[in-house]
Design a protein around this motif. Structure first.
Motif, PDB file in Angstrom:
ATOM      1  N   SER A 106      -5.687   8.216 -18.788  1.00  0.00           N
ATOM      2  CA  SER A 106      -4.504   7.916 -19.027  1.00  0.00           C
ATOM      3  C   SER A 106      -4.000   7.537 -17.487  1.00  0.00           C
ATOM      4  N   PHE A 107      -2.636   6.940 -17.424  1.00  0.00           N
ATOM      5  CA  PHE A 107      -1.978   6.689 -16.023  1.00  0.00           C
ATOM      6  C   PHE A 107      -1.787   8.352 -15.588  1.00  0.00           C
ATOM      7  N   ASP A 108      -1.075   8.791 -16.505  1.00  0.00           N
ATOM      8  CA  ASP A 108      -0.522  10.030 -16.007  1.00  0.00           C
ATOM      9  C   ASP A 108      -1.796  11.109 -15.717  1.00  0.00           C
ATOM     10  N   GLU A 109      -2.656  11.165 -16.076  1.00  0.00           N
ATOM     11  CA  GLU A 109      -3.950  11.988 -15.859  1.00  0.00           C
ATOM     12  C   GLU A 109      -4.363  11.590 -14.455  1.00  0.00           C
ATOM     13  N   ALA A 110      -4.451  10.091 -14.159  1.00  0.00           N
ATOM     14  CA  ALA A 110      -4.918   9.646 -12.820  1.00  0.00           C
ATOM     15  C   ALA A 110      -3.839  10.199 -11.740  1.00  0.00           C
ATOM     16  N   LYS A 111      -2.510   9.976 -12.200  1.00  0.00           N
ATOM     17  CA  LYS A 111      -1.378  10.318 -11.078  1.00  0.00           C
ATOM     18  C   LYS A 111      -1.332  11.790 -10.758  1.00  0.00           C
ATOM     19  N   ALA A 112      -1.527  12.835 -11.686  1.00  0.00           N
ATOM     20  CA  ALA A 112      -1.739  14.286 -11.659  1.00  0.00           C
ATOM     21  C   ALA A 112      -2.963  14.735 -10.615  1.00  0.00           C
ATOM     22  N   ALA A 113      -3.934  14.107 -10.869  1.00  0.00           N
ATOM     23  CA  ALA A 113      -5.178  14.139 -10.144  1.00  0.00           C
ATOM     24  C   ALA A 113      -4.940  13.821  -8.571  1.00  0.00           C
ATOM     25  N   PHE A 114      -4.282  12.730  -8.387  1.00  0.00           N
ATOM     26  CA  PHE A 114      -3.896  12.130  -7.160  1.00  0.00           C
ATOM     27  C   PHE A 114      -2.973  13.149  -6.467  1.00  0.00           C
ATOM     28  N   GLU A 115      -2.016  13.572  -7.148  1.00  0.00           N
ATOM     29  CA  GLU A 115      -0.856  14.133  -6.675  1.00  0.00           C
ATOM     30  C   GLU A 115      -1.506  15.614  -6.175  1.00  0.00           C
ATOM     31  N   ALA A 116      -2.484  16.236  -7.039  1.00  0.00           N
ATOM     32  CA  ALA A 116      -3.138  17.496  -6.339  1.00  0.00           C
ATOM     33  C   ALA A 116      -3.591  17.389  -5.015  1.00  0.00           C
ATOM     34  N   VAL A 117      -3.975  16.217  -4.606  1.00  0.00           N
ATOM     35  CA  VAL A 117      -4.604  15.955  -3.071  1.00  0.00           C
ATOM     36  C   VAL A 117      -3.467  16.443  -2.209  1.00  0.00           C
ATOM     37  N   GLU A 118      -3.869  17.219  -1.184  1.00  0.00           N
ATOM     38  CA  GLU A 118      -2.971  17.594  -0.236  1.00  0.00           C
ATOM     39  C   GLU A 118      -3.444  17.022   1.219  1.00  0.00           C
ATOM     40  N   ILE A 119      -2.497  16.376   1.819  1.00  0.00           N
ATOM     41  CA  ILE A 119      -2.905  15.895   3.362  1.00  0.00           C
ATOM     42  C   ILE A 119      -2.942  17.095   4.254  1.00  0.00           C
ATOM     43  N   GLY A 120      -4.254  17.162   5.185  1.00  0.00           N
ATOM     44  CA  GLY A 120      -4.537  18.066   6.142  1.00  0.00           C
ATOM     45  C   GLY A 120      -5.279  19.098   5.522  1.00  0.00           C
ATOM     46  N   SER A 121      -5.400  19.216   4.087  1.00  0.00           N
ATOM     47  CA  SER A 121      -6.120  20.407   3.685  1.00  0.00           C
ATOM     48  C   SER A 121      -7.053  20.141   2.768  1.00  0.00           C
ATOM     49  N   THR A 122      -7.042  19.140   1.829  1.00  0.00           N
ATOM     50  CA  THR A 122      -7.988  18.730   0.719  1.00  0.00           C
ATOM     51  C   THR A 122      -9.273  18.293   1.710  1.00  0.00           C
ATOM     52  N   THR A 123     -10.141  18.491   1.248  1.00  0.00           N
ATOM     53  CA  THR A 123     -11.567  18.393   1.905  1.00  0.00           C
ATOM     54  C   THR A 123     -12.327  17.317   0.910  1.00  0.00           C
ATOM     55  N   ARG A 124     -13.445  16.578   1.388  1.00  0.00           N
ATOM     56  CA  ARG A 124     -14.387  15.769   0.602  1.00  0.00           C
ATOM     57  C   ARG A 124     -14.838  16.756  -0.525  1.00  0.00           C
ATOM     58  N   THR A 125     -15.091  17.896  -0.267  1.00  0.00           N
ATOM     59  CA  THR A 125     -15.755  18.801  -1.504  1.00  0.00           C
ATOM     60  C   THR A 125     -14.652  18.879  -2.593  1.00  0.00           C
ATOM     61  N   ASP A 126     -13.672  19.159  -2.143  1.00  0.00           N
ATOM     62  CA  ASP A 126     -12.329  19.362  -3.192  1.00  0.00           C
ATOM     63  C   ASP A 126     -12.049  17.812  -4.080  1.00  0.00           C
ATOM     64  N   LEU A 127     -12.391  16.949  -3.088  1.00  0.00           N
ATOM     65  CA  LEU A 127     -11.983  15.480  -3.870  1.00  0.00           C
ATOM     66  C   LEU A 127     -13.205  15.489  -4.828  1.00  0.00           C
ATOM     67  N   ALA A 128     -14.272  15.909  -4.693  1.00  0.00           N
ATOM     68  CA  ALA A 128     -15.322  15.484  -5.621  1.00  0.00           C
ATOM     69  C   ALA A 128     -15.158  16.304  -6.959  1.00  0.00           C
ATOM     70  N   THR A 129     -14.671  17.535  -6.968  1.00  0.00           N
ATOM     71  CA  THR A 129     -14.219  18.580  -8.182  1.00  0.00           C
ATOM     72  C   THR A 129     -12.908  17.510  -8.791  1.00  0.00           C
ATOM     73  N   MET A 130     -12.140  16.891  -7.957  1.00  0.00           N
ATOM     74  CA  MET A 130     -10.965  16.438  -8.682  1.00  0.00           C
ATOM     75  C   MET A 130     -11.324  14.914  -9.167  1.00  0.00           C
ATOM     76  N   GLY A 131     -12.515  14.270  -9.029  1.00  0.00           N
ATOM     77  CA  GLY A 131     -13.185  13.160  -9.470  1.00  0.00           C
ATOM     78  C   GLY A 131     -12.981  11.898  -8.848  1.00  0.00           C
ATOM     79  N   PHE A 132     -12.810  12.328  -7.386  1.00  0.00           N
ATOM     80  CA  PHE A 132     -12.712  11.075  -6.336  1.00  0.00           C
ATOM     81  C   PHE A 132     -13.985  11.109  -5.598  1.00  0.00           C
ATOM     82  N   ASP A 133     -15.071  11.459  -6.164  1.00  0.00           N
ATOM     83  CA  ASP A 133     -16.486  11.287  -5.412  1.00  0.00           C
ATOM     84  C   ASP A 133     -17.113  10.001  -5.779  1.00  0.00           C
ATOM     85  N   PRO A 134     -17.305   9.197  -4.750  1.00  0.00           N
ATOM     86  CA  PRO A 134     -17.842   7.849  -5.087  1.00  0.00           C
ATOM     87  C   PRO A 134     -19.262   7.778  -5.581  1.00  0.00           C
ATOM     88  N   TYR A 135     -20.140   9.027  -5.247  1.00  0.00           N
ATOM     89  CA  TYR A 135     -21.174   8.769  -5.861  1.00  0.00           C
ATOM     90  C   TYR A 135     -21.517   9.463  -7.384  1.00  0.00           C
TER      91      TYR A 135
END
Lengths: 189, 251
Positions: free
Chosen positions: A38-67
């Motif tokens: 859903s839109f809310d699920e996607a937005k919640a995942a996106f809002e959990a990303v923090e500028i300056g601290s979220t790393t590529r590994t964190d992004l993979a666990t949040m569902g933002f891994d392109p591979y």
């Protein structure tokens, strides 16, 4: 026995209005797959990303891994440069300035999940004989961009449409006759 | 002498699957016609069904409709292999011959050469005139503005490799127009290499490693329901094939 076929056709024709013809109208589903339902699920995942601290590994666990996730696009710093065309360099977000300074060490991730449900509704017979076709498009779309320099998120942006609802109505006063593809030509010997 | 010539635009080989509605109407009206017998209606339906079966045979469907369709092709088997080729490029060292050896070759499908003139056009968005401002190119790495001023000595190899496959979940339901379910999967790799005097000075890459899109269209009444025709057309090899006029895709 001879009249069984016309009788069954007539029975079918009479039975259709009683059966609830809405279920006989065509519909269509389109989706650009993503880890979120859903839109809310996607937005919640996106809002959990923090500028300056979220790393590529964190992004993979949040569902933002392109591979591992579907439809995550990797974009280059040149694409990011094009997106911010027209913005004065001193007015650019510091994250974007860092990205452009980092050149090939900077990548962007574009994620644009989509769900669409295109359904026809209204009077079945008017629809069947094409006198009046009513469609309603519902769904959602979420567009997001994450910019990383080396392994850290430096910029994020989202937009989208939480509730898509578009209606369309096509009226053909002559119904099926309106679509007769007949070409009348006069030829002279 | 004036003569009227009534000519249908629809090709003679048009498969009138969508005109199922027309034969439904014909059957309903003809039941009221005096002298119309039931076995004649059954005969009409049999002829139509035989016609569809025959057309399927003519249309190259001698076995079954194709279950999947390859939309694009590339000389790399996966996104990762194309990416690995790009990761082997060493700025300032890799030559154009070495790029060809890696498979990044303008002589092959998916790679185009853009000169320094085309570079500016690609860097400036198409709507830049509407913004009415200029973005200094020095925001980019020094290679690109330098390339733009080098004329023939600089070129950019732009690549787009992709493997996309549209899978049909149920070809027969699709042929009979009850359900068209497409599962599009694959990957797309975009890359660019800047070469100055035949040496790669910069390479960038991106794309979508995993593409998955679904399209599911349901017509509960199948051929009787509104929709465009399925036509018989000739493909590039002059073979007769079935083509869905809704999507323009062949069966």
């Amino acid at each position: 026995m001879r009249s069984s076929l016309p009788v069954s056709i007539l029975t079918l024709a009479l039975a259709i209005p009683l059966l609830g013809c809405q279920s006989l109208l065509p519909y269509q589903r389109n989706s650009v797959e993503s880890p979120w339902q859903s839109f809310d699920e996607a937005k919640a995942a996106f809002e959990a990303v923090e500028i300056g601290s979220t790393t590529r590994t964190d992004l993979a666990t949040m569902g933002f891994d392109p591979y591992t996730s579907y439809n995550v696009e990797i974009v280059t710093y040149i694409d990011i440069f094009r997106q911010f065309w027209g913005v004065e360099p001193d007015q650019l977000d510091p994250g974007i300035r860092d990205c452009l300074a980092a050149t090939v060490r900077c990548v962007g991730l574009d994620i644009q999940p989509l769900r669409e449900f295109d359904e026809e509704y209204g009077n079945f017979w008017l629809n069947f004989f094409e006198f009046r076709t009513q469609t309603v498009l519902t769904g959602w779309q979420f567009n997001s961009t994450l910019v990383l320099v080396d392994d850290t998120v430096v910029y994020k942006l989202w937009d989208g449409n939480p509730v898509v609802r578009k209606k369309k109505e096509v009226v053909r006063p002559l119904g099926p006759l309106q679509n007769l593809d007949i070409d009348f030509r006069i030829s002279f010997p | 002498m004036c003569r009227f010539n009534v000519r249908r635009r629809i090709p003679i080989f048009t498969v009138a699957l969508d005109t199922g509605r027309r034969w439904a109407a014909t059957l309903l009206f003809s039941m009221h016609a005096p002298g119309m017998r039931c076995h004649r209606i059954a005969l009409v339906m049999l002829v139509v069904l035989a016609g569809i079966a025959g057309v399927a045979g003519i249309g190259g469907c001698s076995s079954t409709p194709r279950t999947s369709e390859k939309l694009t092709a590339s000389n790399y088997s996966s996104f990762e292999s194309a990416r690995d080729a790009f990761l082997q490029i060493v700025p300032g060292e890799t030559t154009s011959d070495e790029l060809r050896a890696l498979g990044i070759d303008p002589a092959k499908e998916g790679t185009t050469i853009v000169g320094s003139m085309g570079l500016s056009a690609r860097l400036v968005p198409f709507n830049a005139a509407l913004v009415n401002t200029e973005q200094p190119l020095d925001l980019l790495s020094e290679n690109l503005p330098q390339c733009a001023g080098m004329g023939q000595r600089c070129e950019i190899w732009i690549t787009r490799y992709a493997r996309l496959r549209a899978k049909r979940r149920n070809p027969w339901l699709e042929l009979l127009r009850f359900r068209r379910m497409r599962d599009k999967t694959g990957w797309r790799f975009d890359g660019a290499v800047v070469l100055m005097d035949g040496i790669a000075v910069e390479s960038v890459w991106g794309g979508i490693p995993r593409i998955h899109e679904l399209n599911d269209r349901i017509r509960p009444l199948g051929p009787f329901q509104a929709g465009k025709r399925i036509k018989i057309v000739r493909n590039r090899k002059s073979r007769l094939i079935l083509r869905d006029e809704d999507s323009g895709e062949p069966f």
